[in-house]
Design a protein around this motif. Structure first.
Motif, PDB file in Angstrom:
ATOM      1  N   ILE A  73      30.482  41.544  59.135  1.00  0.00           N
ATOM      2  CA  ILE A  73      29.827  40.238  59.009  1.00  0.00           C
ATOM      3  C   ILE A  73      30.339  39.272  60.072  1.00  0.00           C
ATOM      4  O   ILE A  73      29.563  38.582  60.752  1.00  0.00           O
ATOM      5  N   GLN A  74      31.661  39.234  60.266  1.00  0.00           N
ATOM      6  CA  GLN A  74      32.244  38.217  61.142  1.00  0.00           C
ATOM      7  C   GLN A  74      32.149  38.564  62.620  1.00  0.00           C
ATOM      8  O   GLN A  74      31.950  37.683  63.461  1.00  0.00           O
ATOM      9  N   GLN A  75      32.282  39.854  62.976  1.00  0.00           N
ATOM     10  CA  GLN A  75      32.349  40.238  64.380  1.00  0.00           C
ATOM     11  C   GLN A  75      31.049  40.855  64.897  1.00  0.00           C
ATOM     12  O   GLN A  75      30.658  40.595  66.037  1.00  0.00           O
ATOM     13  N   LEU A  76      30.398  41.678  64.089  1.00  0.00           N
ATOM     14  CA  LEU A  76      29.175  42.346  64.566  1.00  0.00           C
ATOM     15  C   LEU A  76      27.922  41.556  64.243  1.00  0.00           C
ATOM     16  O   LEU A  76      26.828  41.915  64.676  1.00  0.00           O
ATOM     17  N   GLU A  77      28.058  40.480  63.445  1.00  0.00           N
ATOM     18  CA  GLU A  77      27.001  39.500  63.224  1.00  0.00           C
ATOM     19  C   GLU A  77      25.768  40.094  62.537  1.00  0.00           C
ATOM     20  O   GLU A  77      24.629  39.771  62.884  1.00  0.00           O
ATOM     21  N   PHE A  78      26.002  40.972  61.578  1.00  0.00           N
ATOM     22  CA  PHE A  78      24.927  41.360  60.667  1.00  0.00           C
ATOM     23  C   PHE A  78      25.031  40.488  59.428  1.00  0.00           C
ATOM     24  O   PHE A  78      26.083  39.909  59.131  1.00  0.00           O
ATOM     25  N   GLU A  79      23.920  40.436  58.668  1.00  0.00           N
ATOM     26  CA  GLU A  79      23.905  39.532  57.518  1.00  0.00           C
ATOM     27  C   GLU A  79      24.675  40.100  56.325  1.00  0.00           C
ATOM     28  O   GLU A  79      25.392  39.387  55.644  1.00  0.00           O
ATOM     29  N   ARG A  80      24.535  41.421  56.087  1.00  0.00           N
ATOM     30  CA  ARG A  80      25.088  41.999  54.871  1.00  0.00           C
ATOM     31  C   ARG A  80      25.684  43.368  55.159  1.00  0.00           C
ATOM     32  O   ARG A  80      25.188  44.104  56.015  1.00  0.00           O
ATOM     33  N   ALA A  81      26.735  43.716  54.397  1.00  0.00           N
ATOM     34  CA  ALA A  81      27.376  45.033  54.542  1.00  0.00           C
ATOM     35  C   ALA A  81      27.846  45.507  53.164  1.00  0.00           C
ATOM     36  O   ALA A  81      28.424  44.732  52.411  1.00  0.00           O
ATOM     37  N   VAL A  82      27.589  46.787  52.855  1.00  0.00           N
ATOM     38  CA  VAL A  82      27.928  47.361  51.548  1.00  0.00           C
ATOM     39  C   VAL A  82      28.617  48.707  51.777  1.00  0.00           C
ATOM     40  O   VAL A  82      28.140  49.530  52.560  1.00  0.00           O
ATOM     41  N   PHE A  83      29.738  48.929  51.077  1.00  0.00           N
ATOM     42  CA  PHE A  83      30.466  50.198  51.139  1.00  0.00           C
ATOM     43  C   PHE A  83      30.247  50.967  49.831  1.00  0.00           C
ATOM     44  O   PHE A  83      30.416  50.429  48.744  1.00  0.00           O
ATOM     45  N   PHE A  84      29.840  52.234  49.962  1.00  0.00           N
ATOM     46  CA  PHE A  84      29.725  53.139  48.813  1.00  0.00           C
ATOM     47  C   PHE A  84      30.849  54.170  48.897  1.00  0.00           C
ATOM     48  O   PHE A  84      31.108  54.704  49.974  1.00  0.00           O
ATOM     49  N   ARG A  85      31.455  54.475  47.752  1.00  0.00           N
ATOM     50  CA  ARG A  85      32.527  55.469  47.700  1.00  0.00           C
ATOM     51  C   ARG A  85      32.126  56.607  46.756  1.00  0.00           C
ATOM     52  O   ARG A  85      31.579  56.349  45.694  1.00  0.00           O
ATOM     53  N   ARG A  86      32.387  57.853  47.167  1.00  0.00           N
ATOM     54  CA  ARG A  86      32.018  58.993  46.330  1.00  0.00           C
ATOM     55  C   ARG A  86      32.894  59.058  45.093  1.00  0.00           C
ATOM     56  O   ARG A  86      34.118  58.981  45.171  1.00  0.00           O
ATOM     57  N   THR A  87      32.250  59.188  43.931  1.00  0.00           N
ATOM     58  CA  THR A  87      32.963  59.283  42.660  1.00  0.00           C
ATOM     59  C   THR A  87      33.313  60.739  42.382  1.00  0.00           C
ATOM     60  O   THR A  87      32.780  61.650  43.026  1.00  0.00           O
ATOM     61  N   PRO A  88      34.204  60.995  41.413  1.00  0.00           N
ATOM     62  CA  PRO A  88      34.507  62.395  41.064  1.00  0.00           C
ATOM     63  C   PRO A  88      33.276  63.186  40.642  1.00  0.00           C
ATOM     64  O   PRO A  88      33.233  64.404  40.811  1.00  0.00           O
ATOM     65  N   ALA A  89      32.261  62.497  40.098  1.00  0.00           N
ATOM     66  CA  ALA A  89      31.042  63.191  39.678  1.00  0.00           C
ATOM     67  C   ALA A  89      30.141  63.543  40.853  1.00  0.00           C
ATOM     68  O   ALA A  89      29.174  64.286  40.690  1.00  0.00           O
ATOM     69  N   GLY A  90      30.430  63.006  42.046  1.00  0.00           N
ATOM     70  CA  GLY A  90      29.643  63.340  43.226  1.00  0.00           C
ATOM     71  C   GLY A  90      28.683  62.263  43.670  1.00  0.00           C
ATOM     72  O   GLY A  90      28.167  62.301  44.795  1.00  0.00           O
ATOM     73  N   SER A  91      28.377  61.279  42.812  1.00  0.00           N
ATOM     74  CA  SER A  91      27.481  60.198  43.204  1.00  0.00           C
ATOM     75  C   SER A  91      28.258  59.157  44.016  1.00  0.00           C
ATOM     76  O   SER A  91      29.490  59.174  44.070  1.00  0.00           O
ATOM     77  N   TYR A  92      27.526  58.235  44.627  1.00  0.00           N
ATOM     78  CA  TYR A  92      28.127  57.175  45.436  1.00  0.00           C
ATOM     79  C   TYR A  92      27.919  55.833  44.742  1.00  0.00           C
ATOM     80  O   TYR A  92      26.783  55.463  44.435  1.00  0.00           O
ATOM     81  N   SER A  93      29.000  55.106  44.475  1.00  0.00           N
ATOM     82  CA  SER A  93      28.914  53.796  43.828  1.00  0.00           C
ATOM     83  C   SER A  93      29.534  52.744  44.743  1.00  0.00           C
ATOM     84  O   SER A  93      30.406  53.042  45.569  1.00  0.00           O
ATOM     85  N   VAL A  94      29.095  51.511  44.572  1.00  0.00           N
ATOM     86  CA  VAL A  94      29.534  50.405  45.438  1.00  0.00           C
ATOM     87  C   VAL A  94      30.985  50.066  45.127  1.00  0.00           C
ATOM     88  O   VAL A  94      31.366  49.888  43.960  1.00  0.00           O
ATOM     89  N   CYS A  95      31.808  49.977  46.190  1.00  0.00           N
ATOM     90  CA  CYS A  95      33.213  49.624  46.005  1.00  0.00           C
ATOM     91  C   CYS A  95      33.594  48.349  46.756  1.00  0.00           C
ATOM     92  O   CYS A  95      34.633  47.767  46.482  1.00  0.00           O
ATOM     93  N   ALA A  96      32.763  47.906  47.734  1.00  0.00           N
ATOM     94  CA  ALA A  96      33.061  46.683  48.475  1.00  0.00           C
ATOM     95  C   ALA A  96      31.771  46.185  49.127  1.00  0.00           C
ATOM     96  O   ALA A  96      30.910  46.984  49.507  1.00  0.00           O
ATOM     97  N   LEU A  97      31.632  44.860  49.233  1.00  0.00           N
ATOM     98  CA  LEU A  97      30.486  44.293  49.950  1.00  0.00           C
ATOM     99  C   LEU A  97      30.877  42.933  50.495  1.00  0.00           C
ATOM    100  O   LEU A  97      31.829  42.304  50.031  1.00  0.00           O
ATOM    101  N   ASP A  98      30.136  42.466  51.492  1.00  0.00           N
ATOM    102  CA  ASP A  98      30.350  41.137  52.054  1.00  0.00           C
ATOM    103  C   ASP A  98      29.036  40.677  52.675  1.00  0.00           C
ATOM    104  O   ASP A  98      28.115  41.475  52.900  1.00  0.00           O
TER     105      ASP A  98
END
Length: 611
Positions: A73-98
């Motif tokens: 957000i601060q350096q690359l000047e995009f509006e939104r960023a979301v991080f997904f992390r793989r859970t033990p079950a194999g799906s991807y859930s949101v762990c961080a956003l800005d």
């Protein structure tokens, strides 16, 4: 003429100079643009270097994810960023956003989950470095994620393959604000910036995973070595390594003390000929060596050895050969157990055999009476446990009936008020009666479920496991709902059990109630009880797991002990799980075990099926 010629020549030179000046000005503009682009790149590289220094010193993956989205957000000047992390079950859930999300949008995005089989991820799982979804693309499988991510255009980058991506980074802009931010497109500038960032973060994630695995491996190696050393030093049996020519290479303290020496060092220094110094009859040593050469190992070889003070003792020796890669014998290693008392006991047993035969009938009767007494105690404990569950069930029924009783009261008052206003009609009466009967039917169903659980024991029988499991969940549904506990149930087939239905029901209720109490006490985010019902060969398995954080390792081996509880005397008696284990393992010849999972505890019931 000369003046005209000179004037014309000067005009041509001026025109040439003018063109050269224009080219120089244009070149200078291009140089300025290049310089500006170079400055931007240097600024970006410096920011990326600073980010790398911060992240390299951190061992917290969550901090890495959060700093990465903030950098986007601060350096690359995009509006939104979301991080997904793989859970033990194999799906991807949101762990961080800005980025520019309001609170409602943040809450909605944090609930988003992506399954690995989603079509939009297929290119990444096939090895693509990234996916670009521009605003102009009209792929129907992307539309739901555009709405959920609140992005009209976005990049998707995989990070940390293990072998599937460990995390996904989604970066982009909303339709309303895209013109104010860096455009999402397959242009060199954006791709280089994102590529540099994701390469750095991906390598840090992979380093973190590798570091965790190395730490775990080193810890396992340390524990294994410590366990072996502890076993060697503290074993009650003598443990040794010796050469084929009769010298000890190592010996534990138990072997030295067994043979009358103060320490293992003293023992190995004085005993240099095992066969000649230790064996009462050296022929036994020679026989042992012959068997060892023929078979490679000998177990339970009984002989007499001499102690340091000259006394003798009986021992049982188990020994094997240790060979090198070429098959040559390097050394022998084994264990020595003193059996002098056992030998004495065997002699005494033979002398007393006649007396034992006379006492056998009396002993058998006494054992039978003792077993009957123990069984009676078990039945009393089972009944005590059933009474505790009965109280819990009555509490649930009281909770589930409170609302229906209120509705019945409101319907009765409605009829009375309508009659006073002279507006009572047959249609209204029929409607109220219909609603009343439906409520009564639901309340009657609760009673039927309750009677199902506490009907008299009908002895051993063949029953389907799914029916009592579903009824248990139905009876506890109100309590689960009141505390926001989600139930996940997966049943494969329709397994059966040949056993005692009422006692099996008691086991299910105890485990489910314990899981509920743990979730209420620990209050995890998104409390959940996961139930799996399936068959493994000739056995039926019921697995009940929660996400309450698990059982402390210090007490996990005690949870099935009688009168052991972590709830306090006012909430628990400590006999619930003990009786569950007694019912499953003694009465139904099955197994009940507990273990910790990544986010909670799992109880597994394993009983032979009725086929």
């Amino acid at each position: 003429m000369n003046e005209e010629h000179q004037s014309e020549k000067l005009s041509r030179e001026n025109a040439v100079l003018s063109q050269q000046v224009k080219r120089l000005i244009k070149a200078e503009g291009k140089l300025y643009e290049y310089q500006q682009e170079l400055d931007d790149q240097l600024k970006e590289y410096k920011a990326l270097y600073d980010l790398s220094r911060r992240l390299s010193g951190s061992f917290d993956l969550q901090d890495l994810f959060q700093q990465t989205v903030e950098y986007v957000i601060q350096q690359l000047e995009f509006e939104r960023a979301v991080f997904f992390r793989r859970t033990p079950a194999g799906s991807y859930s949101v762990c961080a956003l800005d980025g520019y999300y309001d609170q409602a949008e943040r809450d909605a995005v944090f609930r988003l989950s992506i399954e690995p089989g989603t079509p939009c991820l297929a290119p990444l799982l096939a090895g693509r470095e990234h996916i670009t979804y521009t605003a102009e693309m009209q792929d129907p499988c992307i539309s739901p994620y555009r709405l959920q991510l609140r992005m009209d255009e976005f990049f998707v980058y995989p990070l940390g393959y293990d072998p599937l991506p460990y995390a996904l980074l989604v970066v982009g802009n909303s339709a309303e604000n895209a013109s104010f931010y860096r455009k999402v497109e397959d242009a060199p500038g954006a791709l280089v910036s994102m590529g540099n960032l994701t390469s750095l973060v991906s390598s840090l994630i992979e380093s973190h995973i590798f570091s965790e695995r190395m730490t775990q491996a080193r810890e396992q190696e340390r524990l294994a070595e410590a366990r072996y050393r502890s076993l060697f030093e503290n074993a009650a049996e003598g443990i040794f390594q010796r050469t084929p020519d009769g010298r000890y290479l190592s010996a534990n303290p138990s072997l030295a003390h067994m043979l009358g020496y103060a320490s293992a060092e003293e023992f190995m220094a004085e005993v240099t000929d095992i066969g000649g110094q230790l064996y009462v009859d050296q022929l036994y040593h020679e026989d042992l060596m012959r068997q060892l050469d023929a078979c490679g190992r000998v177990d339970g070889f009984e002989t007499q050895l001499c102690r340091r003070d000259g006394s003798t003792m009986w021992v049982s020796i188990s020994i094997r050969q240790v060979r090198d890669d070429e098959g040559s014998v390097l050394l022998y290693e084994g264990m020595v157990e003193e059996i002098s008392k056992r030998k004495e006991a065997e002699n005494a047993l033979r002398e007393s055999e006649r007396k034992y035969r006379q006492l056998s009938e009396a002993l058998e009767q006494r054992v039978k009476e003792t077993v009957d007494e123990l069984r009676q105690k078990d039945r009393m404990l089972i009944m005590q446990g059933r009474q505790a569950v009965l109280g819990e069930m009555l509490s649930n029924i009281a909770h589930q009936w409170r609302q229906p009783l209120n509705l019945l009261g409101l319907l009765a008052q409605d009829l009375l008020l309508t009659q006073k206003k002279h507006m009572l009609t047959g249609e209204l009466i029929e409607s109220n009666i219909g609603k009343t009967m439906e409520i009564i039917r639901q309340m009657s169903k609760t009673i039927d479920d309750f009677r199902y659980f506490f009907r008299p024991d009908q002895g051993r029988q063949l029953f389907r496991v799914k029916e009592p499991l579903e009824k248990a969940l139905s009876l506890l549904e109100g309590s689960f709902s009141m505390h926001g506990i989600r139930i996940e149930m997966a049943a494969t087939g329709d397994p059966t059990i040949d056993g005692y239905l009422s006692e099996f029901i008691q086991v299910l209720l105890n485990i489910l109630i314990n899981a509920r109490d743990a979730l209420i006490e620990r209050a995890p985010r998104n409390p959940r009880i996961s139930i799996r019902l399936f068959s493994e060969g000739a056995r039926t398995v019921v697995s009940i797991a929660d996400n309450a954080g698990g059982i402390p390792e210090a007490i996990i081996d005690k949870v099935f002990d009688p009168y052991f509880t972590t709830k306090g005397p006012e909430q628990g008696t400590g006999i619930g799980l003990f009786m569950c284990k007694t019912i499953i393992e003694k009465n139904m010849n099955g197994a009940l075990t507990a273990r910790n999972t990544e986010d909670g505890a799992e109880f597994r019931i394993d009983v032979r099926n009725g086929r």
